[in-house]
Design a protein around this motif. Structure first.
Motif, PDB file in Angstrom:
ATOM      1  N   LEU A  38     -50.173 -13.150  -6.174  1.00  0.00           N
ATOM      2  CA  LEU A  38     -50.919 -14.127  -6.981  1.00  0.00           C
ATOM      3  C   LEU A  38     -50.264 -15.504  -6.916  1.00  0.00           C
ATOM      4  O   LEU A  38     -50.951 -16.527  -6.848  1.00  0.00           O
ATOM      5  CB  LEU A  38     -51.016 -13.647  -8.431  1.00  0.00           C
ATOM      6  N   SER A  39     -48.938 -15.516  -6.928  1.00  0.00           N
ATOM      7  CA  SER A  39     -48.222 -16.792  -6.834  1.00  0.00           C
ATOM      8  C   SER A  39     -48.470 -17.471  -5.496  1.00  0.00           C
ATOM      9  O   SER A  39     -48.592 -18.697  -5.432  1.00  0.00           O
ATOM     10  CB  SER A  39     -46.720 -16.576  -7.039  1.00  0.00           C
ATOM     11  N   LEU A  40     -48.564 -16.689  -4.416  1.00  0.00           N
ATOM     12  CA  LEU A  40     -48.873 -17.285  -3.113  1.00  0.00           C
ATOM     13  C   LEU A  40     -50.265 -17.908  -3.111  1.00  0.00           C
ATOM     14  O   LEU A  40     -50.483 -18.963  -2.505  1.00  0.00           O
ATOM     15  CB  LEU A  40     -48.759 -16.242  -2.001  1.00  0.00           C
ATOM     16  N   ILE A  41     -51.207 -17.261  -3.808  1.00  0.00           N
ATOM     17  CA  ILE A  41     -52.552 -17.837  -3.936  1.00  0.00           C
ATOM     18  C   ILE A  41     -52.472 -19.157  -4.700  1.00  0.00           C
ATOM     19  O   ILE A  41     -53.082 -20.158  -4.296  1.00  0.00           O
ATOM     20  CB  ILE A  41     -53.507 -16.841  -4.630  1.00  0.00           C
ATOM     21  N   ILE A  42     -51.710 -19.181  -5.774  1.00  0.00           N
ATOM     22  CA  ILE A  42     -51.547 -20.416  -6.557  1.00  0.00           C
ATOM     23  C   ILE A  42     -50.878 -21.494  -5.718  1.00  0.00           C
ATOM     24  O   ILE A  42     -51.287 -22.658  -5.739  1.00  0.00           O
ATOM     25  CB  ILE A  42     -50.750 -20.137  -7.857  1.00  0.00           C
ATOM     26  N   ILE A  43     -49.846 -21.130  -4.955  1.00  0.00           N
ATOM     27  CA  ILE A  43     -49.173 -22.092  -4.076  1.00  0.00           C
ATOM     28  C   ILE A  43     -50.174 -22.669  -3.073  1.00  0.00           C
ATOM     29  O   ILE A  43     -50.210 -23.874  -2.828  1.00  0.00           O
ATOM     30  CB  ILE A  43     -47.973 -21.449  -3.358  1.00  0.00           C
ATOM     31  N   ALA A  44     -51.010 -21.813  -2.492  1.00  0.00           N
ATOM     32  CA  ALA A  44     -51.997 -22.274  -1.509  1.00  0.00           C
ATOM     33  C   ALA A  44     -53.017 -23.213  -2.150  1.00  0.00           C
ATOM     34  O   ALA A  44     -53.334 -24.276  -1.600  1.00  0.00           O
ATOM     35  CB  ALA A  44     -52.697 -21.072  -0.880  1.00  0.00           C
ATOM     36  N   VAL A  45     -53.536 -22.833  -3.322  1.00  0.00           N
ATOM     37  CA  VAL A  45     -54.563 -23.651  -3.983  1.00  0.00           C
ATOM     38  C   VAL A  45     -53.980 -24.972  -4.463  1.00  0.00           C
ATOM     39  O   VAL A  45     -54.576 -26.039  -4.245  1.00  0.00           O
ATOM     40  CB  VAL A  45     -55.218 -22.861  -5.148  1.00  0.00           C
ATOM     41  N   THR A  46     -52.810 -24.933  -5.090  1.00  0.00           N
ATOM     42  CA  THR A  46     -52.218 -26.184  -5.558  1.00  0.00           C
ATOM     43  C   THR A  46     -51.855 -27.087  -4.394  1.00  0.00           C
ATOM     44  O   THR A  46     -52.015 -28.311  -4.474  1.00  0.00           O
ATOM     45  CB  THR A  46     -50.968 -25.934  -6.439  1.00  0.00           C
ATOM     46  N   GLY A  47     -51.408 -26.492  -3.290  1.00  0.00           N
ATOM     47  CA  GLY A  47     -51.103 -27.290  -2.100  1.00  0.00           C
ATOM     48  C   GLY A  47     -52.349 -27.950  -1.539  1.00  0.00           C
ATOM     49  O   GLY A  47     -52.328 -29.108  -1.101  1.00  0.00           O
ATOM     50  N   ALA A  48     -53.462 -27.234  -1.554  1.00  0.00           N
ATOM     51  CA  ALA A  48     -54.720 -27.796  -1.035  1.00  0.00           C
ATOM     52  C   ALA A  48     -55.261 -28.893  -1.931  1.00  0.00           C
ATOM     53  O   ALA A  48     -55.872 -29.849  -1.444  1.00  0.00           O
ATOM     54  CB  ALA A  48     -55.759 -26.685  -0.899  1.00  0.00           C
ATOM     55  N   LEU A  49     -55.041 -28.789  -3.218  1.00  0.00           N
ATOM     56  CA  LEU A  49     -55.618 -29.752  -4.161  1.00  0.00           C
ATOM     57  C   LEU A  49     -54.688 -30.912  -4.511  1.00  0.00           C
ATOM     58  O   LEU A  49     -55.108 -31.843  -5.199  1.00  0.00           O
ATOM     59  CB  LEU A  49     -56.036 -29.029  -5.444  1.00  0.00           C
ATOM     60  N   MET A  50     -53.447 -30.882  -4.053  1.00  0.00           N
ATOM     61  CA  MET A  50     -52.487 -31.935  -4.402  1.00  0.00           C
ATOM     62  C   MET A  50     -52.905 -33.307  -3.909  1.00  0.00           C
ATOM     63  O   MET A  50     -52.780 -34.284  -4.618  1.00  0.00           O
ATOM     64  CB  MET A  50     -51.102 -31.605  -3.818  1.00  0.00           C
ATOM     65  N   ILE A  51     -53.362 -33.384  -2.684  1.00  0.00           N
ATOM     66  CA  ILE A  51     -53.715 -34.676  -2.097  1.00  0.00           C
ATOM     67  C   ILE A  51     -55.172 -34.962  -2.421  1.00  0.00           C
ATOM     68  O   ILE A  51     -56.074 -34.273  -1.957  1.00  0.00           O
ATOM     69  CB  ILE A  51     -53.478 -34.677  -0.575  1.00  0.00           C
ATOM     70  N   SER A  52     -55.397 -35.986  -3.241  1.00  0.00           N
ATOM     71  CA  SER A  52     -56.763 -36.276  -3.672  1.00  0.00           C
ATOM     72  C   SER A  52     -57.262 -37.636  -3.197  1.00  0.00           C
ATOM     73  O   SER A  52     -58.393 -38.009  -3.469  1.00  0.00           O
ATOM     74  CB  SER A  52     -56.863 -36.193  -5.200  1.00  0.00           C
ATOM     75  N   VAL A  53     -56.411 -38.382  -2.479  1.00  0.00           N
ATOM     76  CA  VAL A  53     -56.806 -39.706  -1.998  1.00  0.00           C
ATOM     77  C   VAL A  53     -56.473 -39.812  -0.508  1.00  0.00           C
ATOM     78  O   VAL A  53     -55.435 -39.344  -0.066  1.00  0.00           O
ATOM     79  CB  VAL A  53     -56.044 -40.821  -2.774  1.00  0.00           C
ATOM     80  N   GLY A  54     -57.385 -40.413   0.260  1.00  0.00           N
ATOM     81  CA  GLY A  54     -57.124 -40.637   1.677  1.00  0.00           C
ATOM     82  C   GLY A  54     -57.992 -39.782   2.569  1.00  0.00           C
ATOM     83  O   GLY A  54     -58.860 -39.044   2.118  1.00  0.00           O
ATOM     84  N   LYS A  55     -57.727 -39.882   3.879  1.00  0.00           N
ATOM     85  CA  LYS A  55     -58.557 -39.159   4.839  1.00  0.00           C
ATOM     86  C   LYS A  55     -58.105 -37.719   5.082  1.00  0.00           C
ATOM     87  O   LYS A  55     -58.766 -36.975   5.783  1.00  0.00           O
ATOM     88  CB  LYS A  55     -58.635 -39.916   6.155  1.00  0.00           C
ATOM     89  N   HIS A  56     -56.985 -37.304   4.502  1.00  0.00           N
ATOM     90  CA  HIS A  56     -56.464 -35.957   4.709  1.00  0.00           C
ATOM     91  C   HIS A  56     -56.633 -35.065   3.480  1.00  0.00           C
ATOM     92  O   HIS A  56     -55.886 -34.107   3.300  1.00  0.00           O
ATOM     93  CB  HIS A  56     -54.986 -36.002   5.114  1.00  0.00           C
ATOM     94  N   THR A  57     -57.620 -35.346   2.639  1.00  0.00           N
ATOM     95  CA  THR A  57     -57.855 -34.538   1.444  1.00  0.00           C
ATOM     96  C   THR A  57     -58.527 -33.221   1.827  1.00  0.00           C
ATOM     97  O   THR A  57     -59.056 -33.070   2.929  1.00  0.00           O
ATOM     98  CB  THR A  57     -58.756 -35.279   0.440  1.00  0.00           C
ATOM     99  N   PHE A  58     -58.532 -32.317   0.881  1.00  0.00           N
ATOM    100  CA  PHE A  58     -59.189 -31.028   1.110  1.00  0.00           C
ATOM    101  C   PHE A  58     -60.689 -31.232   1.305  1.00  0.00           C
ATOM    102  O   PHE A  58     -61.295 -30.603   2.174  1.00  0.00           O
ATOM    103  CB  PHE A  58     -58.920 -30.068  -0.061  1.00  0.00           C
ATOM    104  N   LYS A  59     -61.273 -32.113   0.513  1.00  0.00           N
ATOM    105  CA  LYS A  59     -62.719 -32.353   0.600  1.00  0.00           C
ATOM    106  C   LYS A  59     -63.135 -32.952   1.944  1.00  0.00           C
ATOM    107  O   LYS A  59     -64.203 -32.642   2.460  1.00  0.00           O
ATOM    108  CB  LYS A  59     -63.185 -33.286  -0.519  1.00  0.00           C
TER     109      LYS A  59
END
Length: 183
Positions: free
Chosen positions: A140-161
């Motif tokens: 479960l912690s690895l899932i949290i690490i993956a999700v938080t890592g994906a959502l950390m960057i919210s500005v710029g051209k390298h965002t998750f979105k």
């Protein structure tokens, strides 16, 4: 901005906490991938060639094997036996016996556990309740690490979105393709 800091803190702290276990699981996982062709957790101390007479395959039962190994002089804890690719394989705690069913030729290999490697591979095989729960929390912690890592960057051209979802999709598709098409 506050959400980003919280995500970074969770990601960082779980990453630090599980660093040793991540490395240990990755290391032992690599070794486990090759356990059929190379026995990484044990090294040979002594190998002895043998030639015996075996009954037909259907008569090789656990009772037969227990009697048979007494004649080989092996004083080790019996684990299991099986027939694979025309060979009788008998496993003990620190000894392996492999005998060709047709020729009766084989060998007795005595080994010792490889320090550190043996212990890390035990992590993948351990089935005690406390370890299963700890491993579930780790998963479960690895899932949290993956999700938080994906959502950390919210500005710029390298965002998750903008870009990350494509890489994440490729990362999900690759094992699925392997699982369904190549396995």
């Amino acid at each position: 901005m506050k959400r980003q800091k919280q995500l970074r803190a969770i990601h960082r702290d779980l990453g630090y906490f599980y660093l040793g276990l991540i490395i240990s699981f990755a290391f032992s996982g690599i070794l486990m991938n090759h356990r059929e062709s190379w026995h990484p957790e044990k090294y040979t101390v002594e190998s002895k060639a043998i030639e015996v007479t075996l009954p037909p395959e259907e008569q090789i039962t656990e009772k037969f094997v227990e009697q048979f190994v007494k004649g080989l002089g092996i004083e080790d804890k019996f684990k299991r036996h099986g027939i694979k690719k025309g060979e009788l394989r008998i496993a003990f705690e620190n000894t392996d016996v492999e005998i060709d069913l047709k020729t009766g030729k084989g060998e007795i290999v005595t080994f010792k556990k490889t320090p550190f490697i043996s212990q890390t591979m035990k992590l993948h095989k351990n089935t005690s309740n406390w370890w299963i729960y700890y491993s579930d929390i780790f998963g479960l912690s690895l899932i949290i690490i993956a999700v938080t890592g994906a959502l950390m960057i919210s500005v710029g051209k390298h965002t998750f979105k903008r870009r990350g979802w494509k890489l994440a999709l490729a990362g999900i598709l690759f094992p699925l393709l392997f699982l369904f098409l190549l396995a």
